[in-house]
Scaffold this active site. Structure first.
Site, mmCIF file in Angstrom:
data_model
loop_
_atom_site.group_PDB
_atom_site.id
_atom_site.type_symbol
_atom_site.label_atom_id
_atom_site.label_comp_id
_atom_site.label_asym_id
_atom_site.label_seq_id
_atom_site.Cartn_x
_atom_site.Cartn_y
_atom_site.Cartn_z
ATOM 1 N N ASN A 193 26.968 45.404 55.532
ATOM 2 C CA ASN A 193 27.875 46.534 55.680
ATOM 3 C C ASN A 193 29.316 46.048 55.774
ATOM 4 O O ASN A 193 29.555 44.886 56.111
ATOM 5 C CB ASN A 193 27.511 47.330 56.941
ATOM 6 C CG ASN A 193 26.276 48.185 56.725
ATOM 7 O OD1 ASN A 193 26.147 48.840 55.712
ATOM 8 N ND2 ASN A 193 25.364 48.157 57.686
ATOM 9 N N TYR A 227 30.844 59.913 60.857
ATOM 10 C CA TYR A 227 31.340 60.128 59.498
ATOM 11 C C TYR A 227 31.934 61.512 59.318
ATOM 12 O O TYR A 227 32.508 61.812 58.266
ATOM 13 C CB TYR A 227 30.214 59.960 58.469
ATOM 14 C CG TYR A 227 29.458 58.669 58.587
ATOM 15 C CD1 TYR A 227 30.120 57.481 58.892
ATOM 16 C CD2 TYR A 227 28.085 58.617 58.407
ATOM 17 C CE1 TYR A 227 29.430 56.290 59.008
ATOM 18 C CE2 TYR A 227 27.390 57.431 58.516
ATOM 19 C CZ TYR A 227 28.067 56.276 58.823
ATOM 20 O OH TYR A 227 27.380 55.099 58.941
ATOM 21 N N CYS A 239 19.779 49.424 51.401
ATOM 22 C CA CYS A 239 19.769 49.933 52.775
ATOM 23 C C CYS A 239 18.404 50.565 53.019
ATOM 24 O O CYS A 239 17.656 50.840 52.081
ATOM 25 C CB CYS A 239 20.898 50.958 52.949
ATOM 26 S SG CYS A 239 21.108 51.590 54.630
ATOM 27 N N HIS A 240 18.062 50.812 54.290
ATOM 28 C CA HIS A 240 16.759 51.399 54.607
ATOM 29 C C HIS A 240 16.878 52.786 55.231
ATOM 30 O O HIS A 240 15.899 53.325 55.736
ATOM 31 C CB HIS A 240 15.961 50.477 55.540
ATOM 32 C CG HIS A 240 16.765 49.933 56.678
ATOM 33 N ND1 HIS A 240 16.898 48.588 56.929
ATOM 34 C CD2 HIS A 240 17.500 50.558 57.621
ATOM 35 C CE1 HIS A 240 17.669 48.396 57.971
ATOM 36 N NE2 HIS A 240 18.034 49.595 58.422
ATOM 37 N N HIS A 282 24.660 55.939 53.795
ATOM 38 C CA HIS A 282 24.760 56.512 55.137
ATOM 39 C C HIS A 282 25.204 57.974 55.127
ATOM 40 O O HIS A 282 25.325 58.576 56.187
ATOM 41 C CB HIS A 282 25.686 55.681 56.046
ATOM 42 C CG HIS A 282 25.132 54.340 56.383
ATOM 43 N ND1 HIS A 282 25.861 53.373 57.046
ATOM 44 C CD2 HIS A 282 23.917 53.787 56.161
ATOM 45 C CE1 HIS A 282 25.133 52.284 57.200
ATOM 46 N NE2 HIS A 282 23.945 52.514 56.672
#
Length: 488
Positions: A149, A258, A170-171, A201
Site C-alpha cells: 500500500n 475514505y 489485495c484481499h 479499498h
C-alpha cells in the site's frame, strides 16, 4: 517447471510464509526458486529459516535464497512480488500522530487521507527503483505483483513511470464476499457469485447472486442487520449500503477514512465504529495491531519455526491472488479474480488513467479484464474524489513538488472535512520534515518547510484521537490468547 520468484520486503515474515506455502500448493511449482530480499538481515534470517524448515519437512526440491542485495535477488526472476513498508513502523507512527494534531483521526492511514498520501510519497521512489532493476536484470517480460500500500498509487507509478508489467493485488474483495455469503446463510462461499468493481479499498458489490438468485439491496440490508456480530461491527458499512444501495468491500474502519462524513467529529466517530477489534474503526488501530504483531513474532519466534515443520496442506491454500495468478499463467488453468490495473475502458465512468480494481480472468495469455462495467453514480463519485487525490499524489511523488503534495492532501475527502487550508499547509510541512529520511525527492524543500514551521501561528493540539487504545504488552497478549483458547 523451473523459474524464479523474487520477493521484495520478504521480512514481512507472516505474509511471505503465506505466499510461499500457497505457491507450493501448485504441484508443478515444486522445483522453483524463491529469492528473498529485504533491508533487514535479521528479518531475512528469520523468514529463510522458516521457509527452509518447510522445504525440508515436505521433502521438496524448492530452492530458497536470501540477500540484502536487491538486484541479485531480481536477476533472472520471472515474477517479482513486493510487500514493502518503506519507513517501517517509525514513519507509519508519524502518519497517524501528526495528522491527529490537526484533528484528522485515521483508523489505518495507508491508502489515502493524510497518512496514506505521505506513505505513497515514501513508497513511490522506491517502487521506481524496483522497476528499474526489473527492466535491467529480471527475466524479459517479468511480471510485477504489488501487494504494498497505497495500492493504487504504487501500481499507478509502476505502470505509468516504471514501465513494468504490473498488477496490484489485495484481499478486500474476498473478505467482503465471505461476509456476504455468511449473512445470506450460504453453506459455502462458492454459492455466492459476484461482480465487484471500483478502486482499491473502495470497490463495490454491484451484482450479487446466491445460487443463481439475484440479491437485492433490501434483502442484503436485512441480512446484515439481523447478524449478531456484523450488525455491531459494520454499522458504517451498513449505513453506506442503505444510502448507496451496494455494499463496500472495505472494512468499517478503513471505509470510514475514505469518506468525508463519518470521522470528522469525535462524537460521530464513536457513533459509527466498534472497538471489538481494530479493523472496525479504532484510532490508529492498524498501527497498534502491527506493533503488537511485530513484538509478538519477535518473542514467540521459536514457536513459529516449530510450526513450519508441519506438512503443507493444499486444502488450506489461502485466497490471496498471487499463487492462483501464477498457476493460471504457467499451467493455463483459468483463474477469475479481482485485480488492480490501469482502467483503459474497463469501468466506463472512471478516468482512463486511473488504477481500478475489477474482475478479470487469467490464463497463459495473461490477465484479461472484463470491460464495459458502469458503476452506480454515487459509487463513481466517491471513487472519483480519491482518484483525483491519487493522481496528484503520484505526480507530486515523482516531481518532488511540495505545493502539489499540499494540494493533494487538501483535496482528500476526510482532510477537507476537518482541516483548513492553513492547517493542511503546516501539517504537510511538518510531515515532510519528520519523514525527510525517506523522502529524497523533497530534500530541496525541507529547509524552507522548517523555516515556515518556526514562524507558523497555526495552533495544534496533542490528542490521542476519539478511540485510541494502548499497545498491549506480550504478557497481556499471552493472557488474552489463553483466555480465548479456554473459552473456545
Amino acid at each position: 517447471m523451473s523459474f524464479k520468484i523474487a520477493i521484495i520486503g520478504a521480512g514481512s515474515v507472516g505474509f511471505t510464509k503465506k505466499l510461499f506455502t500457497d505457491i507450493l500448493c501448485v504441484p508443478e511449482f515444486r522445483d522453483i526458486e524463491f529469492a528473498l530480499t529485504d533491508l533487514s538481515e535479521h528479518n531475512l534470517g528469520m523468514i529463510k529459516a522458516i521457509l527452509d524448515r518447510i522445504v525440508e519437512a515436505n521433502g521438496l526440491p524448492t530452492r530458497v535464497t536470501a540477500t540484502t542485495d536487491r538486484r541479485k535477488a531480481l536477476e533472472g526472476a520471472r515474477y517479482v512480488i513486493s510487500c514493502v513498508r518503506v519507513g517501517g513502523l517509525e514513519a507509519y507512527a508519524d502518519d497517524i500522530r501528526i495528522p491527529l494534531k490537526y484533528g484528522i483521526d485515521q483508523c489505518v492511514g495507508d491508502t489515502i487521507c493524510a497518512g496514506g498520501i505521505l506513505y505513497g510519497q515514501r513508497n513511490i521512489p522506491v517502487i521506481l527503483d524496483f522497476c528499474r532493476d526489473i527492466r535491467e536484470v529480471a527475466a524479459t517480460g517479468a511480471k510485477f505483483l504489488n501487494y504494498a500500500n497505497p495500492m493504487a498509487m504504487n501500481t499507478w507509478a509502476a505502470i505509468e513511470y516504471g514501465k513494468v508489467d504490473t498488477v496490484g493485488l489485495c484481499h478486500g474483495v474476498q473478505h467482503g464476499a465471505e461476509q456476504i455469503a455468511e449473512v445470506l446463510g450460504a453453506k459455502s462461499r462458492h454459492e455466492l457469485d459476484y461482480v465487484c468493481s471500483g478502486i482499491n479499498h473502495q470497490t463495490w458489490f454491484i451484482d450479487l447472486r446466491l445460487n443463481g438468485r439475484k440479491i437485492v439491496k433490501d434483502e442484503l440490508v436485512a441480512a446484515f442487520e439481523a447478524h449478531p456480530v456484523y450488525s455491531r461491527q459494520e454499522k458504517l458499512r451498513i449505513d453506506v449500503l442503505k444510502r448507496f444501495g451496494v455494499y463496500s468491500t472495505e472494512s468499517n474502519g478503513h471505509l470510514s477514512e475514505y469518506l468525508p462524513w463519518y470521522r470528522k467529529r469525535p462524537d460521530e466517530i464513536t457513533r459509527w465504529i466498534d472497538m471489538s477489534d481494530w479493523i472496525h474503526g479504532e484510532t490508529g488501530g492498524y498501527l497498534r495491531y502491527s506493533t503488537e504483531t511485530r513484538n509478538w513474532f519477535e518473542t514467540e519466534y521459536p514457536q513459529f519455526l516449530e510450526a513450519a515443520s508441519k506438512p503443507i496442506d493444499p486444502a488450506k491454500r489461502s485466497n490471496e491472488h498471487a499463487s492462483h495468478i501464477l498457476e493460471a499463467l504457467e499451467t493455463n488453468r483459468v483463474y477469475r479474480g479481482h485485480f488492480n490495473v490501469r482502467n483503459d475502458g474497463v469501468i466506463t465512468n472512471l478516468p482512463q488513467d486511473a488504477i481500478i480494481e475489477s474482475p478479470g480472468f487469467v490464463d497463459r495469455f495473461g490477465i484479461n479484464m472484463a470491460a464495459g462495467i458502469t458503476l452506480p453514480e454515487a459509487c463513481a463519485a466517491t471513487c472519483m474524489a480519491s482518484i483525483n487525490v491519487q493522481r496528484m499524489s503520484v505526480h507530486a511523488a515523482i516531481s518532488g513538488d511540495i505545493d502539489l503534495l499540499k494540494l493533494a492532501v487538501l483535496h482528500d475527502p476526510l482532510v477537507g472535512a476537518v482541516s483548513t487550508p492553513e492547517e493542511v499547509w503546516q501539517m504537510v510541512d511538518e510531515m515532510v520534515v519528520a519523514q525527510a529520511a525517506w523522502l529524497p525527492q523533497y530534500a530541496h524543500a525541507v529547509p524552507a518547510a522548517k523555516e515556515r514551521l518556526s514562524k507558523s501561528a497555526v495552533k495544534t493540539r496533542e490528542w490521542a484521537g476519539a478511540a485510541r487504545r494502548n499497545v498491549r504488552s506480550i504478557e497481556e497478549l499471552r493472557a488474552e490468547k489463553a483466555a480465548l483458547k479456554q473459552a473456545g
